[in-house]
Write a protein that holds these residues in place. Structure first.
Motif, PDB file in Angstrom:
ATOM      1  N   SER A  28      47.500  84.115  72.285  1.00 29.12           N
ATOM      2  CA  SER A  28      47.517  82.797  71.727  1.00 29.12           C
ATOM      3  C   SER A  28      46.470  83.059  70.465  1.00 29.12           C
ATOM      4  O   SER A  28      46.550  82.341  69.513  1.00 29.12           O
ATOM      5  CB  SER A  28      47.098  81.695  72.700  1.00 29.12           C
ATOM      6  OG  SER A  28      48.193  81.534  73.715  1.00 29.12           O
ATOM      7  N   VAL A  32      46.847  82.351  66.459  1.00 26.52           N
ATOM      8  CA  VAL A  32      46.109  81.261  65.579  1.00 26.52           C
ATOM      9  C   VAL A  32      45.123  82.305  64.510  1.00 26.52           C
ATOM     10  O   VAL A  32      45.238  81.675  63.254  1.00 26.52           O
ATOM     11  CB  VAL A  32      45.059  80.605  66.468  1.00 26.52           C
ATOM     12  CG1 VAL A  32      44.258  79.593  65.649  1.00 26.52           C
ATOM     13  CG2 VAL A  32      46.030  79.729  67.270  1.00 26.52           C
ATOM     14  N   ARG A 288      54.849  79.091  67.751  1.00 25.60           N
ATOM     15  CA  ARG A 288      54.444  77.747  67.086  1.00 25.60           C
ATOM     16  C   ARG A 288      55.689  76.940  66.590  1.00 25.60           C
ATOM     17  O   ARG A 288      56.239  77.300  65.844  1.00 25.60           O
ATOM     18  CB  ARG A 288      53.582  77.952  65.789  1.00 25.60           C
ATOM     19  CG  ARG A 288      52.880  76.643  65.300  1.00 25.60           C
ATOM     20  CD  ARG A 288      52.192  76.904  64.023  1.00 25.60           C
ATOM     21  NE  ARG A 288      52.652  77.243  62.902  1.00 25.60           N
ATOM     22  CZ  ARG A 288      52.317  77.857  61.994  1.00 25.60           C
ATOM     23  NH1 ARG A 288      51.083  78.196  61.678  1.00 25.60           N
ATOM     24  NH2 ARG A 288      53.057  77.988  60.819  1.00 25.60           N
ATOM     25  N   LYS A 293      51.359  72.315  64.851  1.00 26.01           N
ATOM     26  CA  LYS A 293      50.215  73.150  64.068  1.00 26.01           C
ATOM     27  C   LYS A 293      49.571  74.172  65.183  1.00 26.01           C
ATOM     28  O   LYS A 293      48.989  75.190  64.713  1.00 26.01           O
ATOM     29  CB  LYS A 293      49.026  72.226  64.018  1.00 26.01           C
ATOM     30  CG  LYS A 293      49.439  71.144  62.764  1.00 26.01           C
ATOM     31  CD  LYS A 293      48.096  70.291  62.421  1.00 26.01           C
ATOM     32  CE  LYS A 293      48.650  69.512  61.130  1.00 26.01           C
ATOM     33  NZ  LYS A 293      47.222  68.445  60.897  1.00 26.01           N
ATOM     34  N   GLN A 294      49.843  73.929  66.505  1.00 22.81           N
ATOM     35  CA  GLN A 294      49.311  74.827  67.583  1.00 22.81           C
ATOM     36  C   GLN A 294      50.424  75.410  68.008  1.00 22.81           C
ATOM     37  O   GLN A 294      51.543  74.941  68.648  1.00 22.81           O
ATOM     38  CB  GLN A 294      48.241  74.212  68.569  1.00 22.81           C
ATOM     39  CG  GLN A 294      47.315  73.392  67.862  1.00 22.81           C
ATOM     40  CD  GLN A 294      46.159  74.344  67.543  1.00 22.81           C
ATOM     41  OE1 GLN A 294      46.162  75.720  67.912  1.00 22.81           O
ATOM     42  NE2 GLN A 294      45.643  74.164  66.248  1.00 22.81           N
TER      43      GLN A 294
END
Length: 298
Positions: A28, A32, A288, A293-294
């Motif tokens: 994760s 990101v 995503r 956004k995450q």
């Protein structure tokens, strides 16, 4: 997860955490940090700190980890034309001294055993070379900046310069470094990798080939037994679609699959060729969702 390799809006590459190959990080966070929209776990790795991938790795056309030369493990490659391939990579390399002498390279950004050969560490590995125990004999380090030697010394570990690399060895490799290199020398390396990687944009090491030209092998060259979580990557016969699959396991709602089950699943999903990746507790897919956004683990 299906990826349209014919789309000019899609980019597929390997991900490295901010701490480098030597530091294990969550998928994760890597997704990101690299501003990716999705990712799966990849190669098998050394279960130690510092860590390192078992197989070879190419990121954006640059070799960041040399192949292991294991005959039982394969690699997924993607050309600059976005054509996927399954590769059996082999590596040979040497450090070339100004006086014409040469010494074999044991690996690039790899964890060694005795380090009797020269090992090369670049910034992609992390901020420091692997440290040896205090009770172990010292290693010899040759630190470079912009391909020029700036320091030669013995010790347990050292920083890796952001614009250079470190050559590290003991025993015969140490003797070569001390007797053939001096401050200010230009460092040259002779790297031979088969097949030729000049058109390979991305490469990721894995385990056994699960599916080859539409067929499942009668036996696997590298077999992870049992019913477990699994990760695999494959592509269709026309090489236009990449198929990334993660199967959860070790729980009531999903026990997992055997390696042969995983191969059969890849065929059912349309893979003409497929490669087994690290599984078990490593098996993870992060996506995503559109408009969010995450990323989320799914």
């Amino acid at each position: 997860l299906r990826v349209d390799l014919s789309s000019s809006n899609i980019d597929v590459d390997t991900l490295i955490g901010k701490g480098g190959l030597s530091q294990r990080d969550s998928l994760s966070k890597m997704v990101v940090d690299n501003n990716a929209i999705a990712g799966i776990n990849g190669d098998f790795f050394i279960m130690a700190t510092p860590s390192a991938p078992v197989g070879g790795q190419v990121q954006n056309g640059k070799l960041v980890s040399s192949p292991s030369n294991r005959k039982d493990m394969a690699t997924l490659g993607l050309t600059f034309d976005n054509l996927p391939e399954l590769l059996k990579m082999e590596f040979r390399g040497a450090v070339l001294a100004p006086n014409g002498n040469r010494s074999e390279i044991g690996g690039i950004n790899k964890i060694g055993d005795s380090y009797s050969k020269v090992f090369v560490f670049t910034p992609e590995f992390g901020s420091k070379t692997p440290a040896v125990p205090a009770s172990s004999p010292d290693l010899t380090f040759v630190v470079t900046n912009n391909n020029r030697v700036v320091n030669i010394f013995d010790g347990k570990t050292t920083d890796i310069p952001t614009t250079g690399m470190v050559l590290m060895a003991r025993g015969e490799g140490s003797n070569f470094l001390k007797n053939n290199l001096s401050i200010g020398d230009e460092i040259k390396m002779d790297l031979n990798i088969a097949p030729d990687l000049s058109n390979i944009k991305m490469a990721l090491g894995g385990g056994a080939i699960l599916v080859e030209n539409g067929k499942i092998p009668s036996s696997f060259s590298h077999n992870i037994g049992g019913v477990n979580p699994r990760t695999a990557v494959g592509f269709t016969a026309d090489k236009k679609t990449m198929i990334m699959v993660v199967v959860d396991g070790r729980q009531a709602v999903s026990r997992g699959l055997t390696q042969r089950d995983m191969a059969e699943l890849m065929v059912k999903l349309g893979a003409f060729n497929a490669l087994n990746l690290d599984g078990g507790g490593s098996s993870t897919m992060v996506v995503r969702p559109l408009g969010e956004k995450q990323p989320k683990v799914i």
